[in-house]
Design a protein around this motif. Structure first.
Motif: not given
Length: 345
Positions: A45, A49, A55-56, A81, A84, A86-88, A90-91, A289
């Motif tokens: 992770a 960002v 994303i944050n 951050v 996570l 929203k980042w997750k 995307l991942t 995002f």
């Protein structure tokens, strides 16, 4: 403003060396069980960002992210951050994770606006997890199934701690209870949200409160939640909105409820647009995002965060999160905590 609870007659069950050993074993054991229960694989992770991509995690929408300029990107600002959430998602898309499987990661964050105390630190460490789901599972029944799986891992971990340190007796009930925030309001109409949480957690020992972020019949929210990750507006059971919630246990040391996890079914395209309107945040729809979600480039998912230090604090029967993790505390709190038998790392 900092606030310290001083448990009467508190004496740590474990010394510092035993505590460090316990932390190591709990983190290793729980994440393996969580991974098995939800079919998750570990990913790496980010700590920060780029600002302006959406994303944050915006948390309640008022907390300021710690920012810094990046010299090689023409001083573009990066943000530490908050989580996570929203980042997750995307991942999941970038890794092309299949339906019914997901990811988890060690999330380390700095929340500079936290009100410091027994449960709140500037430093936040949690297991952030996210799992791809089917459209037909966007309902409260599926949410409860996932909560029960997570809770089963928590119960097993508590027994592992008991095997290591027999003085620490298991106290978690075998089953977790569920209640909607509106039902909780009706049960305790004259209490604050925090008082309601304490009352229901003490009654059941472990409870999951559904519907965090939606307005209740009194015109208020039980607690705030950002509009662009959890779905708190879609109708679930009994005509009540919310496909998300918080997992609480009763903390006998502090004599109050302890939130260990915040999680939920994530917004789909319609829920995102609806919640942005409700929150007066329509301008976010143009961010990176949000555009990927609105263009159907992200999978449907369920996810959340589980506090690592809080979980260890609960299992090892500690009175202050600073007995588990190293952070910065006001000098007066550090001294008062020491006098109360809670030396802060």
């Amino acid at each position: 403003m900092s606030y310290l609870i001083k448990p009467a007659g508190y004496k740590a069950v474990l010394n510092l060396c035993q505590t460090e050993l316990g932390i190591k074993q709990i983190k290793s054991f729980f994440q393996q069980n969580l991974s098995s229960e939800l079919r998750l694989r570990r990913v790496t992770a980010p700590l920060f960002v780029l600002k302006g991509l959406g994303i944050n995690d915006d948390l309640n929408g008022t907390e300021r992210a710690v920012t810094f300029p990046i010299k090689d990107l023409n001083d573009a600002n990066a943000e530490i951050v908050h989580s996570l959430a929203k980042w997750k998602r995307l991942t999941l898309a970038d890794y092309q994770v299949e339906e019914g499987y997901g990811i988890y990661t060690d999330m380390n964050a700095i929340r500079s606006d936290e009100e410091l105390g027994n449960l709140h630190s500037l430093y936040v460490d949690q297991w952030d997890w996210e799992r791809v789901m089917r459209a037909e599972d966007r309902n409260v029944a599926f949410l409860k199934e996932i909560v029960r799986r997570i809770y089963a891992a928590m119960v097993r971990t508590e027994y592992m701690v008991y095997e290591m340190f027999p003085r620490i007796k298991p106290i978690l009930p075998q089953q977790i209870a569920f209640i909607h925030a509106e039902e909780l309001l009706q049960r305790y109409p004259d209490s604050t949200p925090k008082e309601r949480e304490d009352a229901i957690a003490k009654e059941y020992g472990a409870v999951f409160i559904i519907g965090i972020g939606c307005k209740l019949s009194n015109g208020e929210k039980h607690d705030g939640r950002a509009p662009d990750y959890d779905d708190w507006s879609t109708m679930g059971e009994n005509g009540l909105p919310g496909l998300n919630g918080d997992l609480l246990v009763w903390d006998e040391i502090l004599g109050r409820s302890l939130e260990l996890s915040s999680m939920g079914i994530r917004v789909d395209r319609e829920a995102l647009l609806h919640q942005l309107r409700l929150s007066g945040a329509e301008e976010r729809a143009s961010l990176f995002f949000h555009q990927r979600l609105l263009n159907n480039e992200l999978p449907l998912s369920i996810g959340g965060g589980i506090g690592q230090s809080r979980l260890c604090m609960f299992y090892l029967r500690k009175g202050h999160i600073g007995e588990i993790q190293a952070s910065i505390w006001p000098d007066d709190m550090r001294q008062e905590a020491l006098e109360a038998g809670m030396p802060l790392i």
